[in-house]
Design an enzyme around this catalytic site. Structure first.
Site, PDB file in Angstrom:
ATOM      1  N   SER A 410      12.031   1.945  -3.236  1.00 48.99           N
ATOM      2  CA  SER A 410      13.311   2.487  -2.746  1.00 48.99           C
ATOM      3  C   SER A 410      14.511   1.704  -3.285  1.00 48.99           C
ATOM      4  O   SER A 410      15.645   2.032  -2.988  1.00 48.99           O
ATOM      5  CB  SER A 410      13.311   2.452  -1.228  1.00 48.99           C
ATOM      6  OG  SER A 410      13.158   1.116  -0.800  1.00 48.99           O
ATOM      7  N   HIS A 431      11.338   8.403  -5.671  1.00 49.83           N
ATOM      8  CA  HIS A 431      11.677   7.789  -4.376  1.00 49.83           C
ATOM      9  C   HIS A 431      11.700   8.856  -3.293  1.00 49.83           C
ATOM     10  O   HIS A 431      12.620   9.657  -3.227  1.00 49.83           O
ATOM     11  CB  HIS A 431      13.051   7.088  -4.495  1.00 49.83           C
ATOM     12  CG  HIS A 431      13.540   6.492  -3.211  1.00 49.83           C
ATOM     13  ND1 HIS A 431      14.881   6.301  -2.952  1.00 49.83           N
ATOM     14  CD2 HIS A 431      12.874   6.077  -2.097  1.00 49.83           C
ATOM     15  CE1 HIS A 431      15.019   5.789  -1.733  1.00 49.83           C
ATOM     16  NE2 HIS A 431      13.813   5.649  -1.200  1.00 49.83           N
ATOM     17  N   GLU A 443      14.564  11.236  -4.951  1.00 47.93           N
ATOM     18  CA  GLU A 443      15.394  10.578  -5.967  1.00 47.93           C
ATOM     19  C   GLU A 443      14.475  10.292  -7.154  1.00 47.93           C
ATOM     20  O   GLU A 443      13.524   9.532  -7.035  1.00 47.93           O
ATOM     21  CB  GLU A 443      15.953   9.281  -5.397  1.00 47.93           C
ATOM     22  CG  GLU A 443      17.456   9.204  -5.322  1.00 47.93           C
ATOM     23  CD  GLU A 443      17.945   7.869  -4.757  1.00 47.93           C
ATOM     24  OE1 GLU A 443      19.161   7.612  -4.855  1.00 47.93           O
ATOM     25  OE2 GLU A 443      17.133   7.086  -4.236  1.00 47.93           O
ATOM     26  N   ASN A 481      20.506   4.279  -1.407  1.00 49.55           N
ATOM     27  CA  ASN A 481      20.431   2.972  -0.726  1.00 49.55           C
ATOM     28  C   ASN A 481      21.540   2.032  -1.166  1.00 49.55           C
ATOM     29  O   ASN A 481      21.997   1.192  -0.396  1.00 49.55           O
ATOM     30  CB  ASN A 481      19.056   2.352  -0.958  1.00 49.55           C
ATOM     31  CG  ASN A 481      18.017   3.019  -0.069  1.00 49.55           C
ATOM     32  OD1 ASN A 481      18.361   3.733   0.875  1.00 49.55           O
ATOM     33  ND2 ASN A 481      16.749   2.798  -0.369  1.00 49.55           N
TER      34      ASN A 481
END
Ligand code: T1G
Length: 692
Positions: A410, A431, A443, A481
């Site tokens: 991640s 991801h 992702e 993130n």
């Protein structure tokens, strides 16, 4: 006359076919052609019945969304529908694929509807921040009853042909040649002189539904989850009008509500996401590149993410093998998967045979060599670079040439992971978001060496698994993130400056998020973030102290909030408030009142600023990609269009000035307006102008 609609005669039946690829959207030229040919068929003495069908992969999938917001051109869809409904000759809709929105409304205006077995029928307008505007809220309940109509219109989810037949929406399911079956059906209607019941005048299914109190109670179940969206309440009002107003007045009210919504910011935002979602997986040098045909998959790691990813493959019909080093960990992981399926089936969300089939597609092994033949391998092990490189090194030696080897990391560097192999061109980031079998975002992280074939395969697999793929570059935390990090830092800072967890969470849920940062952290487990921060040398003043006290969130019934045993409802905890006040005092921070709007700006503007940096670095190709990532991965309210679209609606100059004030207040360099934001603000432009 339009070349998007044609007509042929099969003896006394006219077959009018729409041919406007890719989805036969009912654009202006289609409406002109349709109205012209229907009128001609009605006037043609040799014709006894009319079949309306579509070429290509689907019956009309709705009005042409690209026409929204532009000056309306006559005839409208309603004019076409009313012309068909008023026809003295039977008009039959022959449907296949996905008759949706204005397409289903067209069919509802016909006297009869037949469909191919795999057809999925629906009114998804609510997903675009609008309501059906072509009579759907009035004609659908008259065919299927109010409860089903309410469920279809408020959820926007389509139903399969069989269910539509059972509900009275479809008169016949045609196996084999749809056109031939529809023509035969038309002939029977003529031969049997079946009465042409206008859907708008049918009342038998509404007669039993006129208890408005019961209607309001049922409707409240839907509107209570609207979270600031306007369309659900409008849909309810239109449906209620079907019970309380004469049909002509109710149709008029539906149209007023529709026109109001389609001109509104919420629908503009949701239409932006509709098209951005389709753009997010488009990468110029991958267009036309053939993806690998994935028949077998493997997942490394039987933890929460590994199990969820395996379920995605099984749900899509692809056999998958889960590998874990420990037999116990493997058994535990597979047990969680089986329990998930059993719970879904117990709730009626999955038929027993389909459940067994999906469980049957998932195998487990502790022997990595057993997956040598997989077409794609997704690694989902512990978030540690050393561990990842070791696993990729072993996969490199075992997995067949040509396979794709993906990491579910991640935030870690995909290029560094790929360097652990001799085939970095086959390495890509995929991801998934937790729970992986539920969250729609994927992702897709393109490494420096990732080949177009590998990327095309990751995108195609994402689509096959029902995900929304968004392609991003390598950066710490990728896009989602990386931006989330700034929001988390700011959330902690707001606690020290005067807010409490419930204030911050309340401000964001008031804005439209399903959950605030602190309730979300408690759900995910504070220890997860704590481990990541420690691994990266980062701190969070309050969360770290909570973890040191063993408060990991819901799993320990105490985190930022208190939780009754087995319950998920967060309760404010005076002990946490004391901890926040003491920590602020120790740091010499004076606490004061913070309003909802200020809290929202403090949480969102720094992440928007980071979004601008990400665009400038090319980690995300389009602002819409960032919006799709935040809407499908982080619960950003879809009716606000994602952070970058929202920023444009607020105005970049205003955001620049607020950030400058924040930077002055917090001394945080990341608050300084980024160069791209500065440039656009100075030019009076928005992020949307970047694509122009
Ligand atoms: N209008 C314009 N373009 C559309 C479109 C539409 N309705 N639907 C799809 N496209 C484009 C899409 O952007 C893409 O373009 C290409 O077609 C293929 O789509 C009065 C007012 C039908 C299930 O909400 O849900 O009717 O990227 O990649 O995965 O009440 O498209 O190739 O350039 O999605 O096979 C109601 C919207 C409209 C349905 C097919 N209808 N479409 O999925 O292909 S409002 C909808 C879909 C309405 C009335 C109101 C899906 C699909 P490009 P795709 P797909």
């Amino acid at each position: 006359m339009s070349d998007l609609v044609n007509i042929r005669h099969d003896h006394n039946v006219a077959v009018i076919t729409i041919d406007n690829p890719p989805v036969n959207a009912m654009k202006y030229e289609v409406r002109v052609g349709l109205l012209d040919l229907v009128s001609r068929a009605i006037g043609d003495a040799a014709i006894s019945a009319i079949v309306v069908a579509c070429a290509g992969r689907t019956f009309v999938a709705g009005a042409d969304i690209t026409e929204f917001g532009k000056p309306p051109r006559q005839p409208t869809g309603i004019a076409v529908i009313e012309a068909m409904e008023a026809s003295p000759k039977p008009v039959i809709a022959a449907m296949h694929g996905t008759p949706l929105g204005g397409g289903l409304e067209l069919a509802l205006g016909c006297h009869f509807r037949v469909a191919a077995p795999g057809t999925r029928l629906g009114l998804p307008e609510i997903k675009l921040g609008i309501i059906p505007g072509g009579g759907g809220t009035q004609r659908l309940p008259r065919l299927v009853g109010m409860d089903k109509a309410m469920a279809m219109i408020l959820s926007g989810e389509p139903i399969p042909a069989r269910e539509a037949f059972d509900a009275g929406l479809v008169d016949e399911i045609i196996e084999g040649d749809l056109a031939a079956g529809a023509i035969a059906f038309a002939r029977r209607v003529v031969a049997e002189k079946r009465p042409l019941a206008l859907t708008r005048n049918r009342d038998e299914k509404l007669a039993t539904a006129r208890d408005l109190a019961a209607f309001d109670a049922a409707a409240a179940n839907y509107t209570k989850r609207a979270r600031g969206q306007n369309a659900p309440a409008a849909a309810v009002e239109a449906l209620r009008a079907a019970l309380s107003l004469p049909v002509a007045d109710a149709l008029k009210r539906e149209r007023e509500l529709f026109l109001d919504l389609v001109a509104g910011d919420q629908s503009k935002a949701q239409r932006h996401i509709f098209f951005a979602e389709r753009e997010a997986a488009k990468v110029p040098d991958v267009a036309g590149v053939k993806a690998l045909d994935v028949k077998r998959a493997a997942v490394i790691g039987a933890g929460t993410m590994g199990g969820g990813i395996a379920m995605c493959f099984a749900n899509a019909g692809i056999p998958v093998t889960v590998v874990d080093t420990g037999a116990e960990a493997l058994a535990r992981g597979l047990d969680v998967v089986t329990r998930n399926y059993r719970n879904t089936a117990a709730r009626g969300g999955l038929a027993a045979d389909e459940m067994e089939a999906r469980i049957g597609r998932i195998a487990g092994t502790t022997d990595l060599a057993a997956i040598a033949d997989a077409d794609i391998v997704i690694e989902a092990v512990f978030e540690d670079m050393g561990v990842k490189q070791e696993v990729f090194g072993r996969l490199d030696r075992i997995v067949k040439p040509g396979a794709v080897i993906a990491s579910n990391t991640s935030y870690l560097d995909i290029d560094a992971i790929a360097r652990g192999t001799a085939r970095p061109q086959a390495v890509v980031g995929m991801h998934f978001f937790s729970p992986a079998n539920v969250m729609r975002l994927l992702e897709v992280v393109r490494g420096a060496a990732t080949s177009p074939e590998t990327l095309a395969t990751a995108i195609a697999v994402g689509r096959t698994l029902g995900k929304v793929p968004a392609v991003v570059g390598v950066s710490h935390g990728f896009v989602g993130n990386r931006m989330l990090r700034l929001r988390s830092v700011e959330a902690e800072r707001l606690l020290l400056e005067g807010a409490l967890p419930q204030d911050v969470d309340g401000a964001l849920t008031g804005f439209g998020f399903p959950m605030g940062p602190f309730a979300m952290a408690d759900l995910a487990g504070l220890d997860v973030g704590w481990r990541m921060r420690k691994a990266q040398g980062l701190t969070a003043p309050i969360a770290d102290q909570l973890c040191e006290r063993g408060r990991y969130g819901q799993k320990t019934a105490r985190g930022f909030y208190l939780y009754e045993p087995g319950a998920r409802t967060p309760k404010p905890d005076p002990e946490v408030e004391r901890l926040i006040v003491d920590t602020a005092a120790q740091r010499g921070i004076a606490r004061g009142a913070l309003g909802k709007d200020e809290i929202v700006e403090r949480l969102l503007f720094p992440m928007i600023n980071e979004g601008a940096r990400i665009l400038r670095e090319g980690i995300a190709r389009r602002p819409g990609d960032i919006d799709v990532i935040w809407v499908y991965g982080y619960g950003f309210p879809v009716h606000r269009g994602g952070p970058m679209h929202y920023a444009d609606s607020v105005g970049l100059a205003y955001i620049r000035d607020r950030l400058t004030a924040f930077a002055h207040k917090t001394g945080d360099d990341r608050h300084h307006p980024s160069p791209l934001l500065e440039e656009l603000a100075a030019a009076g432009r928005g992020f949307a102008s970047l694509g122009e």
